[in-house]
Design a protein around this motif. Structure first.
Motif, PDB file in Angstrom:
ATOM      1  N   GLY A 270       0.835  -1.197   0.000  1.00  0.00           N
ATOM      2  CA  GLY A 270       0.000   0.000   0.000  1.00  0.00           C
ATOM      3  C   GLY A 270       0.869   1.247   0.000  1.00  0.00           C
ATOM      4  N   ILE A 271       0.297   2.378  -0.408  1.00  0.00           N
ATOM      5  CA  ILE A 271       1.054   3.625  -0.550  1.00  0.00           C
ATOM      6  C   ILE A 271       0.336   4.731   0.212  1.00  0.00           C
ATOM      7  N   TYR A 272       1.058   5.380   1.121  1.00  0.00           N
ATOM      8  CA  TYR A 272       0.559   6.552   1.838  1.00  0.00           C
ATOM      9  C   TYR A 272       1.115   7.805   1.148  1.00  0.00           C
ATOM     10  N   TYR A 273       0.240   8.645   0.602  1.00  0.00           N
ATOM     11  CA  TYR A 273       0.649   9.899  -0.010  1.00  0.00           C
ATOM     12  C   TYR A 273       0.716  10.974   1.073  1.00  0.00           C
TER      13      TYR A 273
ATOM     14  N   ALA B  93       6.081  16.658 -11.049  1.00  0.00           N
ATOM     15  CA  ALA B  93       5.486  16.330  -9.749  1.00  0.00           C
ATOM     16  C   ALA B  93       6.525  15.596  -8.903  1.00  0.00           C
ATOM     17  N   ASP B  94       6.681  16.047  -7.666  1.00  0.00           N
ATOM     18  CA  ASP B  94       7.492  15.362  -6.658  1.00  0.00           C
ATOM     19  C   ASP B  94       6.521  14.830  -5.606  1.00  0.00           C
ATOM     20  N   VAL B  95       6.445  13.505  -5.543  1.00  0.00           N
ATOM     21  CA  VAL B  95       5.405  12.848  -4.747  1.00  0.00           C
ATOM     22  C   VAL B  95       6.061  12.099  -3.581  1.00  0.00           C
ATOM     23  N   PRO B  96       6.047  12.653  -2.373  1.00  0.00           N
ATOM     24  CA  PRO B  96       6.590  11.922  -1.221  1.00  0.00           C
ATOM     25  C   PRO B  96       5.570  10.910  -0.690  1.00  0.00           C
ATOM     26  N   VAL B  97       6.004   9.711  -0.450  1.00  0.00           N
ATOM     27  CA  VAL B  97       5.110   8.654   0.018  1.00  0.00           C
ATOM     28  C   VAL B  97       5.830   7.817   1.067  1.00  0.00           C
ATOM     29  N   LYS B  98       5.034   7.022   1.774  1.00  0.00           N
ATOM     30  CA  LYS B  98       5.544   5.945   2.615  1.00  0.00           C
ATOM     31  C   LYS B  98       4.882   4.654   2.157  1.00  0.00           C
TER      32      LYS B  98
ATOM     33  N   GLY C  31       2.966  -5.169   4.238  1.00  0.00           N
ATOM     34  CA  GLY C  31       2.235  -5.886   5.279  1.00  0.00           C
ATOM     35  C   GLY C  31       1.817  -4.929   6.378  1.00  0.00           C
ATOM     36  N   LYS C  32       2.449  -5.093   7.572  1.00  0.00           N
ATOM     37  CA  LYS C  32       2.187  -4.188   8.684  1.00  0.00           C
ATOM     38  C   LYS C  32       3.348  -3.238   8.943  1.00  0.00           C
ATOM     39  N   VAL C  33       4.366  -3.295   8.124  1.00  0.00           N
ATOM     40  CA  VAL C  33       5.566  -2.475   8.295  1.00  0.00           C
ATOM     41  C   VAL C  33       5.507  -1.302   7.321  1.00  0.00           C
ATOM     42  N   LYS C  34       5.749  -0.082   7.845  1.00  0.00           N
ATOM     43  CA  LYS C  34       5.740   1.118   7.025  1.00  0.00           C
ATOM     44  C   LYS C  34       7.175   1.608   6.840  1.00  0.00           C
TER      45      LYS C  34
END
Length: 257
Positions: free
Chosen positions: A141-144, A211-216, A220-223
């Motif tokens: 998964g991707i957190y924006y 575009a500069d897109v920072p994400v995490k 699984g359960k690790v970010k």
């Protein structure tokens, strides 16, 4: 007649010492007639002078503190090496299990909400850009994040800019993002004005979207820590009329880390 003087002869006793049993000085130390003292300064009149042995110096044993420091450095280096190896192994395992892939981005549409070019060659504009973001990963998964940047440039000059929304994108999903970009009193050159007028008449205006897109990234359960995707899209539109949806005749997007 006087009495004749008598002469008495007394035999003087001579004491003879017995011959020595051994010579007092060894014959080897006696000066030979063939020896030249000037050529052999180490010899004297009675033989060779005894030479004095050079003093011997002994180095002190190494201090224990020095050995202790070397041992500490050695173990520190070994621990750092093991730590690096462990990180590499963990990254290889994560890559083999999750098989991460870079997201894909494209520009679906552009709407010119406002565009004005003043007589002093300054531009004020507002674009509504539809961006499609695709997450091709099955287990990631991707957190924006909030610190994103997106802008539209003409001939290397930024006309307007904005930010992507903050959201979470799940596995194997596609999101359509509508982003408002705004620019006020952007100075351009007279050469750029003449070129823009010419390209507008031809119906072929090249733009560049950055575009500069920072994400995490979530494994699984690790970010993960923050990483930044750099999106570059080359676009060709037909016009810059206000309140119209322009036709995108060419687009090509690249994404890099």
């Amino acid at each position: 007649m006087a009495e004749a003087q008598r002469v008495y002869l007394v035999k003087k006793a001579v004491w003879k010492s017995p011959p020595p049993s051994a010579p007092l000085v060894p014959k080897s130390n006696l000066l030979s007639e063939s020896v030249n003292p000037a050529a052999n300064p180490g010899q004297g009149m009675h033989g060779q002078f005894p030479t004095r042995e050079a003093p011997r110096y002994y180095s002190s044993p190494p201090k224990r503190r020095h050995n202790f420091c070397c041992l500490c450095l050695y173990w520190t280096f070994c621990l750092m090496l093991l730590f690096i190896v462990a990180i590499v192994i963990a990254a290889a395992i994560l890559y083999a299990v999750f098989q991460p892939r870079i997201p894909k981005y494209s520009v679906d549409n552009i709407q010119i909400m406002s565009f004005s070019l003043s007589s002093d060659a300054t531009v004020s504009s507002q674009f509504a850009v539809g961006v499609r973001a695709t997450n091709p990963n099955k287990m990631i998964g991707i957190y924006y994040l909030d610190e994103s940047y997106i802008g539209v440039l003409y001939a290397g000059t930024e006309l307007c800019k904005g930010k992507l929304p903050v959201f979470y994108q799940g596995h194997k999903t596609t999101g359509n993002l509508n982003v408002i970009l705004t620019g006020t009193n952007v100075q351009i050159t007279s050469e750029m004005v003449a070129l823009l007028n010419e390209q507008t008449q031809q119906g072929s205006i090249p733009l560049r979207l950055k575009a500069d897109v920072p994400v995490k990234v979530k494994f699984g359960k690790v970010k993960s820590m923050k990483i930044t995707f750099r999106v570059r899209c080359d676009l060709v539109i037909d016009r810059l009329d206000e309140n119209t949806s322009v036709n995108i005749s060419g687009k090509k997007c690249k994404v890099k880390l």
